[in-house]
Design a protein around this motif. Structure first.
Motif, PDB file in Angstrom:
ATOM      1  N   SER A   1      15.863  15.467   6.148  1.00  0.00           N
ATOM      2  CA  SER A   1      16.581  14.268   5.709  1.00  0.00           C
ATOM      3  C   SER A   1      17.312  13.578   6.851  1.00  0.00           C
TER       4      SER A   1
ATOM      5  N   TRP B   1       4.441   1.089   1.287  1.00  0.00           N
ATOM      6  CA  TRP B   1       4.738   2.361   0.632  1.00  0.00           C
ATOM      7  C   TRP B   1       5.830   2.234  -0.425  1.00  0.00           C
TER       8      TRP B   1
ATOM      9  N   PHE C   1       3.327   4.591  -4.573  1.00  0.00           N
ATOM     10  CA  PHE C   1       4.404   5.511  -4.954  1.00  0.00           C
ATOM     11  C   PHE C   1       3.940   6.945  -5.191  1.00  0.00           C
TER      12      PHE C   1
ATOM     13  N   ASN D   1       2.965  10.858  -5.113  1.00  0.00           N
ATOM     14  CA  ASN D   1       3.570  12.042  -4.516  1.00  0.00           C
ATOM     15  C   ASN D   1       2.611  12.595  -3.456  1.00  0.00           C
TER      16      ASN D   1
ATOM     17  N   SER E   1       9.202  11.531   1.451  1.00  0.00           N
ATOM     18  CA  SER E   1       9.041  10.100   1.217  1.00  0.00           C
ATOM     19  C   SER E   1       8.010   9.551   2.190  1.00  0.00           C
TER      20      SER E   1
ATOM     21  N   THR F   1      10.110  16.950  -2.018  1.00  0.00           N
ATOM     22  CA  THR F   1       9.092  15.915  -1.927  1.00  0.00           C
ATOM     23  C   THR F   1       9.407  14.959  -0.791  1.00  0.00           C
TER      24      THR F   1
END
Length: 367
Positions: free
Chosen positions: A65, A23, A27, A29, A229, A227
């Motif tokens: 996060s 990954w 890349f 989105n 990851s 967005t």
């Protein structure tokens, strides 16, 4: 370097690293309708299901996060429905206690319940504190500094009877034990279970309303814009899968390592917190007269800590150890050793013998 700081963070599992590497090049989105975007989105959903498999059923996993964001989202975003009271425990992580302090400044009533010398909250105190004004009860499953396991299922039942919601910080418990049924919200993260940093999750029981803290594109079903990851989500998913599969072996290893450490340290040490109701990969202990900060300096090739990594460098004694009734001096004579899946018994024994020898040398010079 002998690494004994598993509560601060854990080594990334080789399988997690391998799962994440593709990954770096893929890349796209994951929120794009393009084919690469759909592939990334599919990988994220597989990861989400793997994280969910370590959590109670009947809810949804929202990626964040980290656990700090997840806890903030739960504490600040939960629908209070006219209730203005939050009940928590004095030994909670700063992500909970500091957020509660902010909420108190906004007019909420915050009750911080004490713990006993064993680090456990008294259920009768919980029953007394939780009433029809209580919006949320926030209690950690496994304490990050002393490893004590709180009676989460019982606390959740008390909250439910009062019509309140229950938030469980399961950061140190995810993958190491079954998450008890009962909480309405559960916060967790990847890097404490051999996954990457900067990825966590909030599990929300179906039917529970939480308002977003971050606004923007409406990702994560509108609860957490931004967005995602794919690499970090995939890493978390793989770490969760491994934790679930290897939990029996990890548990057996930790039990052996606990005994190895205590035998190598020898006499003269006192364990902080309950030894029975505890995750034994966390050994927090003290020795009278020990200068733990100096010990850390003397043994620089052994990675251990004096308490929470988040509070290191503050110069203040641990709020968790103070809550147990320890004096400042006793708190400053304490060290935390954390071990787990990749800890070698021989290395742990050697490290603990060296820690004991350094402590002995301090005592001789002080005499």
């Amino acid at each position: 370097m002998i690494y004994l700081d598993y509560q601060a963070t854990t080594p990334v599992a080789p399988e997690v690293r391998q799962a994440m590497l593709p990954w770096l090049d893929h890349f796209a989105n994951p929120h794009s309708p393009s084919r690469p975007g759909r592939e990334a989105a599919a990988a994220i959903e597989i990861a989400r299901s793997r994280v969910a498999s370590c959590l109670p059923g009947g809810g949804q996993v929202t990626f964040t996060s980290g656990a700090t964001e997840a806890l903030n989202l739960a504490l600040r975003g939960v629908d209070v429905s006219g209730r203005d009271k939050i009940v928590t425990v004095a030994t909670e992580h700063a992500a909970v206690l500091d957020t509660c302090e902010w909420l108190a400044a906004q007019g909420r009533e915050v009750i911080r319940l004490p713990v006993g010398a064993d680090g456990l909250v008294d259920l009768d105190r919980v029953r007394t504190a939780v009433d029809d004004r209580t919006a949320l009860v926030a209690v950690m499953l496994v304490n990050n500094e002393i490893g004590v396991i709180q009676p989460i299922a019982e606390i959740a039942a008390i909250a439910r009877r009062a019509g309140a919601l229950m938030l469980c910080d399961a950061v140190q418990g995810l993958g190491r034990m079954a998450i008890p049924e009962g909480p309405d919200l559960v916060a967790c993260c990847a890097h404490k279970v051999h996954g990457p940093k900067m990825i966590g999750a909030l599990w929300v029981r179906d039917g529970v309303s939480v308002a977003p803290l971050i606004h923007g594109g409406g990702q994560e079903r509108g609860l957490r814009s931004g967005t995602l990851s794919p690499m970090l989500c995939v890493g978390f998913g793989e770490a969760a899968k491994l934790a679930r599969e290897q939990r029996p072996d990890d548990h057996a290893l930790v039990e052996r390592l606990w005994n190895v450490a205590l035998e190598a340290l020898g006499p003269g040490w006192q364990i902080n917190g309950s030894t029975e109701q505890r995750y034994r990969g966390n050994l927090n202990l003290r020795r009278n007269g020990l200068d733990s900060a100096r010990l850390l300096t003397d043994l620089r090739d052994i990675a251990f800590s004096l308490g929470s990594a988040c509070a290191s460098g503050s110069g203040r004694p641990s709020h968790v150890l103070r809550a147990l009734g320890l004096s400042d001096r006793e708190a400053r004579s304490s060290v935390r050793l954390g071990f787990g899946r990749y800890t070698k018994e021989a290395e742990l024994g050697d490290a603990c013998r060296r820690i004991a020898a350094a402590a002995d040398a301090q005592a001789r010079f002080a005499a």
